[in-house]
Write an enzyme that holds these catalytic residues in place. Structure first.
Site, PDB file in Angstrom:
ATOM      1  N   HIS A  14       0.828  -1.209   0.000  1.00  0.00           N
ATOM      2  CA  HIS A  14       0.000   0.000   0.000  1.00  0.00           C
ATOM      3  C   HIS A  14       0.864   1.261   0.000  1.00  0.00           C
ATOM      4  O   HIS A  14       0.497   2.267  -0.613  1.00  0.00           O
ATOM      5  CB  HIS A  14      -0.939  -0.003   1.212  1.00  0.00           C
ATOM      6  CG  HIS A  14      -2.020  -1.027   1.125  1.00  0.00           C
ATOM      7  ND1 HIS A  14      -3.024  -0.965   0.191  1.00  0.00           N
ATOM      8  CD2 HIS A  14      -2.243  -2.159   1.846  1.00  0.00           C
ATOM      9  CE1 HIS A  14      -3.832  -2.009   0.341  1.00  0.00           C
ATOM     10  NE2 HIS A  14      -3.386  -2.744   1.332  1.00  0.00           N
ATOM     11  N   ARG A 121     -10.954   5.160  -2.842  1.00  0.00           N
ATOM     12  CA  ARG A 121     -10.606   4.436  -1.618  1.00  0.00           C
ATOM     13  C   ARG A 121     -11.056   5.254  -0.407  1.00  0.00           C
ATOM     14  O   ARG A 121     -10.394   6.206  -0.014  1.00  0.00           O
ATOM     15  CB  ARG A 121      -9.094   4.193  -1.567  1.00  0.00           C
ATOM     16  CG  ARG A 121      -8.543   3.379  -2.734  1.00  0.00           C
ATOM     17  CD  ARG A 121      -7.057   3.120  -2.532  1.00  0.00           C
ATOM     18  NE  ARG A 121      -6.467   2.334  -3.594  1.00  0.00           N
ATOM     19  CZ  ARG A 121      -5.754   2.838  -4.607  1.00  0.00           C
ATOM     20  NH1 ARG A 121      -5.559   4.159  -4.680  1.00  0.00           N
ATOM     21  NH2 ARG A 121      -5.241   2.059  -5.530  1.00  0.00           N
ATOM     22  N   ARG A 157     -15.642   2.730  -3.291  1.00  0.00           N
ATOM     23  CA  ARG A 157     -15.437   1.472  -2.584  1.00  0.00           C
ATOM     24  C   ARG A 157     -15.694   1.688  -1.100  1.00  0.00           C
ATOM     25  O   ARG A 157     -15.118   2.600  -0.495  1.00  0.00           O
ATOM     26  CB  ARG A 157     -14.017   0.941  -2.806  1.00  0.00           C
ATOM     27  CG  ARG A 157     -13.793  -0.440  -2.168  1.00  0.00           C
ATOM     28  CD  ARG A 157     -12.406  -0.966  -2.453  1.00  0.00           C
ATOM     29  NE  ARG A 157     -11.370  -0.230  -1.743  1.00  0.00           N
ATOM     30  CZ  ARG A 157     -10.062  -0.443  -1.896  1.00  0.00           C
ATOM     31  NH1 ARG A 157      -9.644  -1.351  -2.751  1.00  0.00           N
ATOM     32  NH2 ARG A 157      -9.189   0.256  -1.215  1.00  0.00           N
ATOM     33  N   GLU A 259     -11.058 -10.067  -5.793  1.00  0.00           N
ATOM     34  CA  GLU A 259      -9.669 -10.015  -5.325  1.00  0.00           C
ATOM     35  C   GLU A 259      -9.326 -11.216  -4.456  1.00  0.00           C
ATOM     36  O   GLU A 259      -8.243 -11.285  -3.882  1.00  0.00           O
ATOM     37  CB  GLU A 259      -9.427  -8.714  -4.553  1.00  0.00           C
ATOM     38  CG  GLU A 259     -10.453  -8.417  -3.479  1.00  0.00           C
ATOM     39  CD  GLU A 259     -10.336  -7.010  -2.920  1.00  0.00           C
ATOM     40  OE1 GLU A 259      -9.288  -6.366  -3.122  1.00  0.00           O
ATOM     41  OE2 GLU A 259     -11.303  -6.550  -2.283  1.00  0.00           O
ATOM     42  N   ASN A 282      -4.048  -6.645  -7.310  1.00  0.00           N
ATOM     43  CA  ASN A 282      -3.028  -6.638  -6.252  1.00  0.00           C
ATOM     44  C   ASN A 282      -3.316  -7.738  -5.226  1.00  0.00           C
ATOM     45  O   ASN A 282      -2.495  -8.623  -4.981  1.00  0.00           O
ATOM     46  CB  ASN A 282      -2.990  -5.280  -5.548  1.00  0.00           C
ATOM     47  CG  ASN A 282      -2.760  -4.138  -6.513  1.00  0.00           C
ATOM     48  OD1 ASN A 282      -2.165  -4.320  -7.564  1.00  0.00           O
ATOM     49  ND2 ASN A 282      -3.240  -2.972  -6.164  1.00  0.00           N
ATOM     50  N   ASP A 283      -4.508  -7.668  -4.621  1.00  0.00           N
ATOM     51  CA  ASP A 283      -4.859  -8.684  -3.629  1.00  0.00           C
ATOM     52  C   ASP A 283      -5.130 -10.035  -4.270  1.00  0.00           C
ATOM     53  O   ASP A 283      -4.864 -11.080  -3.661  1.00  0.00           O
ATOM     54  CB  ASP A 283      -6.076  -8.236  -2.818  1.00  0.00           C
ATOM     55  CG  ASP A 283      -5.698  -7.308  -1.667  1.00  0.00           C
ATOM     56  OD1 ASP A 283      -4.482  -7.116  -1.449  1.00  0.00           O
ATOM     57  OD2 ASP A 283      -6.595  -6.776  -1.001  1.00  0.00           O
ATOM     58  N   ARG A 293       2.246  -9.069  -0.009  1.00  0.00           N
ATOM     59  CA  ARG A 293       2.869  -8.111  -0.925  1.00  0.00           C
ATOM     60  C   ARG A 293       3.591  -6.987  -0.196  1.00  0.00           C
ATOM     61  O   ARG A 293       4.320  -6.212  -0.823  1.00  0.00           O
ATOM     62  CB  ARG A 293       1.822  -7.540  -1.884  1.00  0.00           C
ATOM     63  CG  ARG A 293       0.643  -6.845  -1.257  1.00  0.00           C
ATOM     64  CD  ARG A 293      -0.429  -6.648  -2.323  1.00  0.00           C
ATOM     65  NE  ARG A 293      -1.663  -6.079  -1.822  1.00  0.00           N
ATOM     66  CZ  ARG A 293      -2.016  -4.813  -1.967  1.00  0.00           C
ATOM     67  NH1 ARG A 293      -1.204  -3.977  -2.584  1.00  0.00           N
ATOM     68  NH2 ARG A 293      -3.166  -4.377  -1.510  1.00  0.00           N
TER      69      ARG A 293
END
Length: 400
Positions: A14, A121, A157, A259, A282-283, A293
């Site tokens: 992140h 986000r 989101r 995800e 990503n996830d 990650r």
């Protein structure tokens, strides 16, 4: 701040994502390097190539000044693409949207040519503070973003809290999970902390009066979770209409983040409950490969080109097509021009990324032909070796 380096973290953590969104050069996971750096030393932080140069020579400094100027010239050239569509050579249109955190990102997104916000986000409203944001505070911020996008769609989101992002007040309430990324986070936390969730949904619904918006649910793993959220959302709508009968509220389009491998594998069932998918690569990569990650010790193993990840993406896209539901990609690969031929070839027609990446990805899309990209994408899906996958993709890009 001109740039930064950290001892921990990986290129897909992140922190790295935030650095890219702020256009800051950053190198993460340097481990013991910081102990060797003294205050007052000159450093070159080359985030593009992952290099840190301590006490560079005058020649090296001049070389990097030339690189910075070359990047500025390229950015000026790319700025000319702002008003042009992301249209392939054979007229396939791709929607280019932006991932943002705060209202301050809107000007950058619009100037880069974003056609909407593909991922807002909201969890950053909850972090680095001593109290939780109330309804009015969230509403004011969301309203500003919706209005600021001037009629362009905004996908909000719901808070992806938990894991490595937990507000101080909730951190005191819940014990730390042995595996935070597998614990109480995202939609799981929303359903458990229903009062907090209702406050956010109320703010979102109120903001929906000022422009088109969609609601996106993070970390979905079952149909039941979506049904629970729908019940909560309907309850909030009823309460809002009682509170203010003049409000003209309808259920905004509801989407699921894909995800988690489970979500990809039941995408057909999820498609019956939602209006759209957003693939968070990503996830999805992290959970598929069982790689943290944010852990520099295994960051080199994080690979969105792993055949298992690509097949889950393909599975999701095929389910979306079968059920006539749009599917976007909003992970970091969406903002990397290298991946554009693969994603377009797989049938992705909506990409959402850090706004700084929009011009470079658009430039790549405009030199593509969908037919050859599709053939190469399916040749890649036939591979079982990661290196072969990378070679096929890079060869295709080199020939453009």
């Amino acid at each position: 701040m001109a740039g930064f380096i950290t001892q921990q973290g990986g290129s897909e953590s992140h922190t790295a994502i935030m650095a890219r969104s702020m256009n800051l050069p950053a190198i993460l996971g340097t481990q013991n390097l910081l102990a060797t750096i003294r205050s007052g030393q000159t450093l070159v932080v080359d985030g593009e190539n992952g290099k840190i140069i301590i006490d560079p020579t005058p020649e090296t400094l001049n070389e990097y000044r030339r690189k910075i100027e070359a990047r500025r010239r390229l950015n000026r050239q790319l700025a000319r693409l702002r008003s042009l569509p992301a249209l392939t050579q054979d007229k396939t249109r791709v929607s280019m949207q932006a991932n943002i955190e705060l209202a301050r990102d809107i000007d950058g997104a619009l100037n880069a040519g974003a056609e909407g916000i593909g991922l807002l986000r909201t969890e950053f409203m909850f972090l680095n503070r001593n109290s939780l944001p109330n309804e009015e505070e969230q509403y004011t911020l969301l309203k500003a973003i919706v209005e600021g996008m001037q009629g362009r769609p905004v996908t909000i989101r719901t808070f992806d809290l938990g894991g490595d992002k937990l507000p101080t007040l909730l951190d005191r309430k819940y014990s730390m999970s042995a595996n935070p990324m597998l614990g109480l986070r995202a939609v799981r936390l929303s359903i458990k902390e229903q009062k907090l969730f209702e406050i956010q949904l109320t703010a979102i619904l109120r903001a929906s009066e000022y422009g088109p918006l969609k609601i996106l649910l993070p970390m979905i793993s079952s149909v039941e979770q979506i049904r629970q959220v729908k019940q909560i959302l309907n309850k909030v709508i009823v309460k809002l209409k009682k509170r203010n009968p003049s409000l003209n509220l309808t259920m905004p389009p509801l989407g699921a983040m894909i995800e988690i491998p489970a979500a990809a594998l039941i995408a057909d069932s999820l498609a019956h409950e939602v209006d759209f998918f957003a693939i968070g690569t990503n996830d999805l990569t992290m959970y598929t490969l069982a790689i943290d990650r944010g852990d520099e010790q295994v960051a080199n193993l994080f690979n969105p080109l792993h055949p298992a990840v690509l097949r889950l993406i393909q599975f999701t896209l095929e389910a979306a097509r079968r059920n006539n539901k749009p599917a976007s990609v909003c992970g970091e690969i969406a903002g990397d021009p290298r991946f554009a031929p693969l994603l377009i070839g797989l049938g992705v027609r909506e990409l959402s990324m850090a706004w700084q990446s929009i011009p470079r990805v658009k430039q790549r899309i405009r030199v593509l032909k969908t037919g050859p990209a599709t053939r190469r994408a399916f040749a890649i899906l036939d591979q079982t070796d990661e290196d072969k996958v990378a070679a096929l993709l890079d060869d295709f890009n080199e020939d453009l």
